[in-house]
Scaffold this active site. Structure first.
Site: not given
Length: 827
Positions: A428, A504
């Site tokens: 991220e 994720e």
């Protein structure tokens, strides 16, 4: 006699001196005082604390919201404006400077020796001093690194000092503090095989034969001598199964690398749950003298990605049933402990997990080795931050100058471990949203491919629109999408890889043993007690429930699996309670911080571990004051349908609704109903509470009753029941731990799920109290003191083996309850 046999014979009678290694565990001193000048003569460590390494200085607390208050906007969580985050890094005192000091000897030191010091991890920014001289530094607290300390050492009475400096706002979770992983002194001849200088690959794997290729680097001290490499392959019983042809090289060779090839007939493959491990023993000769000997553990196995088809391990198609795991070990903090690691992996295997993503950090060597030995796949991750900041003092401060060094160490360290399935270059990162982000991703991917071409490289990306636009997603060998499964179809249409990994997923939140009414699907739900409902219907604003990912993984053929956030709860990131102190640990885990399974553990187990029987009922059945009120009952099971009874009265049958399918046209975001859940869990939404017995009878596909389970309304608390998990005996003079579950029970042995009393412990005999935890994200009881509150009737305490064999006696007492258990320590 041919040359090869002659050389083998000479190897028996040749002079041999290989590397020596000592691990520095005991005899350390520690202080939090910052000494700007550190030498042999101008300090006094008489009052320093004596510690054993691995050591995490901050885990002892106390918990305090002032320890690392961060005022920031977490973009990953959708925050638009900065707010004050009180428990984001766990509320523990990790910020500041710590000094460690010890003494060591190098008795084998001579002029032709070279001495290295290796740190498996040091949190953080370590500066290393040997005999008062600075030997080097590093920055990444998760990485293993080594330094050549030959110029500074002597044979005896060396002083090693390490300065560590943890900055405020350096992490998004609890990072730990100190020498929390092992430290080693490694002595080699100056002609030697470098640390991590052996690479083993298995390019051809068949049932009848496996090709083994070994590339070995070397450092030569004498340009006049010829060097020779000999390697043997041993099976787990130590039997030789292959010998590689000796290789003669000149010490002035251009690239200082040799390659040896051999085959193993009818190889035993390393696989999930089948951890067959070989060893390669490589000896480096100079004349008749063994200058170095390196033993490398490896496994024979193959990995293949097939576009539009999936992931293949040893020629068998698999789906990743994975979890993300932070590095902390709950009440032990970040300090590495092999017993705790084995327990974590064993619990995950019982849930049906076949892969772990080391989020968002480089794992400890023990973690990778244990994964090898237990047959658990790993996705090994490097960075949570690149050059653009997420936190004020994060890795962006070092990325430009250190990223290549850190990645090189990571890949060379773990490239021979069969458990390592893939590499992750980031998570991220902010570069997802800048035009040049794909170039940075390519730069990091190329570094990995320089040292390992056998595994795919991925990246956890949570901004599908941005990474499709700037080509970061297209750059990656394997697309890793964090959340947003509703974007999978678009990504598949646009990207060349034709495979998608849920890198994720879920971020479902729950607190063990806590149930909220009415039972409704909610996003970012908050309650006065700072808990989340264990009905498993609550998630974060950017995430979803388990079934929302399962339906994509099952109905889209180009998906290869998922890593849920998370397997265990961890210290820090108390989402959604960003500002509500004392909430200071996560709610994401299928297992709580103490290692106790939540209800969600059994939901995943019913779907992932279908060969094992799962029949789990929730909630508990102690609801005084709710008589006659709707109290839904859920059943998590691997069976297709079941019938529910309350006090003998049928509440009807429920079956998993396989007609529920993934919508053709998905909307951004999550559904507001529980329709997808009907495909995977059994739900009785209208049942009413009355004290007594809840019974479920499960049926197979033929309608035959095959299993049943009951839960009862517990009576008054009667005793504390102590039971050991997994390991029932400990080894003396080790860091072996016994994990003991403590439960408040009634006179019939039923768990009392509403008891939250303080329990105090007495430990006598051949061991000592280590720590305890209860899984309550709001509990501020120190882990290391011999007392802990129960949380919904349960907690876990740990004892460690002492120096000698014998028996450890553990007594537990609250104001009204008591219990006792013994643990054996034997050689």
């Amino acid at each position: 006699m041919n040359k090869i046999n002659l050389l083998l014979l000479l190897g028996v009678v040749a002079t041999s001196w290989a590397q020596q290694q000592q691990t520095l565990e005991k005899g350390w001193k520690f202080t939090r005082e910052d000494k700007p000048v550190f030498s042999q003569t101008n300090y006094n460590d008489a009052k320093w604390q004596r510690v054993t390494v691995p050591h995490d200085w901050a885990i002892y607390g106390p918990f305090d919201m002032e320890n690392d208050i961060q005022r920031t906007a977490i973009k990953q969580d959708g925050q638009k404006a900065a707010i004050e985050h009180t428990g984001r890094t766990g509320g523990l005192p990790f910020v500041g400077v710590g000094w460690y000091r010890t003494q060591f000897n190098v008795p084998e030191l001579t002029s032709d020796k070279q001495v290295f010091i290796q740190f498996d991890g040091a949190m953080s920014n370590p500066e290393v001093f040997v005999n008062g001289q600075k030997a080097g530094e590093w920055h990444n607290g998760y990485n293993t690194f080594f330094l050549d300390i030959t110029p500074y050492v002597k044979a005896n009475n060396n002083t090693l000092a390490v300065r560590l400096n943890n900055l405020t706002q350096m992490s998004r979770w609890y990072p730990g503090a100190g020498l929390y992983r092992n430290v080693h002194i490694i002595t080699k001849n100056k002609t030697h095989i470098p640390i991590w200088g052996v690479q083993i690959t298995t390019p051809k794997v068949r049932e009848d034969l496996a090709e083994i290729v070994i590339k070995t680097e070397y450092v030569a001290n004498n340009p006049k001598e010829k060097l020779e490499f000999r390697t043997e392959i041993l099976d787990p019983q130590g039997q030789k199964v292959a010998t590689m042809h000796s290789v003669l090289v000149s010490s002035t060779s251009f690239d200082n690398t040799v390659e040896q090839t051999t085959t193993i007939k009818s190889p035993q493959l390393w696989d999930i749950g089948k951890p067959f491990l070989y060893k390669a023993v490589t000896k480096l000769y100079e004349g008749d003298t063994v200058k170095d000997e390196v033993t490398t553990t490896f496994g024979v196995r193959s990995i293949e990605l097939k576009p539009n088809d999936g992931l293949y391990l040893n020629g068998r198609k698999i789906k990743i049933q994975g979890v993300c795991m932070h590095h902390d070990l709950g009440p032990l903090g970040a300090a590495v402990n092999e017993s705790a690691i084995r327990r974590q992996i064993q619990i995950m295997q019982d849930m049906g997990v076949n892969a772990i993503r080391t989020s968002h950090n480089m794992p400890a060597p023990e973690y990778v080795r244990v994964a090898d030995e237990m047959g658990m796949l790993l996705a090994v991750e490097s960075f949570d931050e690149w050059a653009i900041p997420k936190v004020e003092n994060g890795y962006h401060l070092y990325f430009k100058d250190w990223a290549e060094k850190d990645l090189t160490n990571l890949v060379k360290h773990y490239r021979n471990n069969p458990s390592v399935l893939m590499w992750f270059i980031g998570n991220e990162v902010e570069e997802q949203s800048v035009e040049s982000g794909s170039q940075v991703a390519r730069y990091l991917q190329d570094i990995i491919k320089k040292y390992d071409t056998t595994r795919p490289v991925s990246n956890g990306m949570d901004r599908p629109h941005d990474v499709l636009k700037n080509n970061m997603a297209a750059t990656m060998q394997l697309m890793g999408f964090n959340y947003r499964p509703f974007k999978y179809k678009e990504a598949y249409r646009k990207l060349p890889q034709q495979l998608i990994l849920g890198s994720e997923t879920a971020s479902t939140v729950s607190s063990r043993g806590v149930y909220k009414f009415p039972v409704e699907r909610k996003s970012m739900a908050k309650y006065p007690d700072m808990q989340s409902s264990s009905y498993d219907v609550e998630h974060c604003g950017w995430s979803n429930l388990p079934e929302d990912d399962w339906i994509h993984q099952e109905d889209l053929p180009y998906t290869i699996g998922e890593f849920i956030w998370t397997g265990f709860d961890y210290l820090g990131e108390p989402t959604p309670y960003y500002v509500e102190w004392p909430s200071h640990s996560s709610y994401f885990g299928a297992v709580d911080l103490a290692g106790l399974p939540k209800d969600r553990f059994y939901l995943y187990r019913s779907h992932w571990n279908k060969e094992a029987e799962t029949l789990h009922i929730l909630p508990h059945w102690n609801w005084e004051g709710r008589e006659g009120e709707a109290t839904p009952i859920f059943v998590y099971t691997n069976y297709p349908f079941a019938e529910l009874f309350i006090n003998g009265k049928s509440q009807g049958k429920r079956s998993k609704d396989l007609s529920v399918k993934l919508e053709e046209k998905e909307q951004e975001g999550n559904p507001s109903d529980l329709n997808r859940q009907k495909r995977y869990r059994l739900m009785w939404m209208d049942t009413k509470y009355e004290p007594g017995t809840v019974k479920v009878v499960a049926y197979d596909t033929n309608g035959k009753a095959v299993a049943e389970k009951e839960i009862c309304t517990a009576g008054k608390p009667y005793a504390l029941r102590l039971s050991t998990e997994y390991k029932t005996a400990l080894t003396p003079n080790s860091k072996d731990l016994a994990f003991i579950t403590v439960e408040a029970v009634d006179k019939d042995g039923n768990l009392c799920p509403t008891v939250n009393d303080l329990v105090q412990f007495s430990v006598k005999g051949a061991g000592f109290y280590k720590a305890a935890a209860n899984g309550d994200a709001t509990c501020t009881d120190p882990f290391h003191l011999p007392k802990m509150h129960l949380f919904n009737g349960k907690l876990v305490m740990m004892v460690q083996a002492g120096e000698k064999a014998g028996e450890i006696t553990i007594e537990a007492k609250s104001k009204t309850l008591k219990g006792k258990i013994s643990v054996e320590v034997k050689k």
